[in-house]
Design an enzyme around this catalytic site. Sequence first.
Site, short mmCIF file in Angstrom:
data_model
loop_
_atom_site.label_atom_id
_atom_site.label_comp_id
_atom_site.label_asym_id
_atom_site.label_seq_id
_atom_site.Cartn_x
_atom_site.Cartn_y
_atom_site.Cartn_z
N LYS A 1 0.85 -1.19 0.00
CA LYS A 1 0.00 0.00 0.00
C LYS A 1 0.89 1.24 0.00
CE LYS A 1 -0.11 2.04 3.42
NZ LYS A 1 0.02 2.68 4.74
N GLY B 1 2.37 -3.64 4.92
CA GLY B 1 2.62 -5.07 4.79
C GLY B 1 1.77 -5.90 5.73
N ASP C 1 -5.22 0.40 8.57
CA ASP C 1 -5.05 0.19 7.13
C ASP C 1 -5.71 -1.09 6.62
OD1 ASP C 1 -3.62 2.52 6.73
OD2 ASP C 1 -1.67 1.56 7.02
N SER D 1 -0.90 -5.01 7.42
CA SER D 1 -2.33 -4.80 7.17
C SER D 1 -2.79 -5.57 5.94
CB SER D 1 -2.60 -3.30 6.98
OG SER D 1 -2.32 -2.58 8.16
N ALA D 2 -1.99 -5.55 4.87
CA ALA D 2 -2.35 -6.30 3.67
C ALA D 2 -2.35 -7.80 3.94
CB ALA D 2 -1.37 -5.97 2.54
N VAL E 1 9.44 -4.94 7.32
CA VAL E 1 8.52 -4.82 8.45
C VAL E 1 8.54 -3.39 8.99
CG1 VAL E 1 8.03 -5.68 10.78
CG2 VAL E 1 8.82 -7.25 8.99
N GLY F 1 5.72 1.36 6.55
CA GLY F 1 4.83 2.38 6.01
C GLY F 1 4.15 2.02 4.71
N ILE F 2 4.25 0.75 4.30
CA ILE F 2 3.59 0.34 3.06
C ILE F 2 2.57 -0.78 3.31
CG2 ILE F 2 5.29 1.18 1.41
CD1 ILE F 2 6.63 -1.54 1.43
#
Length: 297
Positions: free
Chosen positions: A14, A107, A142, A109-110, A101, A104-105
Amino acid sequence: MSTNTRLSLAAPAKINLFLHVTGRRDDGYHFLESLVVFTETGDRLIVEAREDLTLSITGPFAQNLTAARADNVVLQAAEALQYKASTTLGAHITLEKNLPVSSGIGGGSADAAAALRMLSVLWHVDLHECCLKDIGIAIGADVPVCLNARSAIMSGVGDMLRDVDPPPHCGVVLVNGAEGVATPAVFKARKAPFSDIGNWRTPANFGAFINALKSSKNDLSDPARGVSPVIGDVLAALSVTEGCALVRLSGSGGTCFGLYADTNAADKAAAAIKALHPEWWCLSTVFRDGPLAVTTV
């Protein structure tokens, strides 16, 4: 569905193309407005039926995670779905951890969102989308937006989503300075006033898209650089690559991104950064456009 069925689903990275902090609740949670998009790069999960619920972790960043329930959002999501669906069915989940880990992208949450999606199929759970979203928001802000992995304006505390048109095709470079960043520390360090809420519409042309993004920002960029100074180095390295149209931090860090008019320019930029900073995580990718699909493997 056969007890030998193995299901697979991507958990794409994300990206917060902008992130505005618009207020704060009495309980300390912040209100946000963020343009969230997803890339073709990400983690991957595989699930298969078992009597109990277990997790194994593979991939280049497996050593940075634990499979203990208290510390892993994938198991937390699975157990929350079991409870909500009143099922005792189990599964073995394999998480291929390709993303850094605490970066901020999205990981984690996805990964949690992918677990909810796949286990719903494996266990024949037919919960309304709102129920999955409620489970997700209890795990992390997220998770709801990651459930569908579509371009969206995320607001509130992550619980309010408005679909928007995907970005125009372009090249994307992601860079992380190999330092995890704790989101609570970044919010604690933030001292600036709250931002106003906008009315984003996605331009179809790359140049207009970049110009529109330049009228926004990431409100967490300055405090994140204070918490993790290497973020400033990453932003500087991206900004001097040829053809870079926009450089920004994603989320609370520490992954930064650069946008390029085409994938060729992005590939060259990623190669240049890797040559200068082999200790950083860096790759070239593109934004994804299309629904996630659970597949049988």
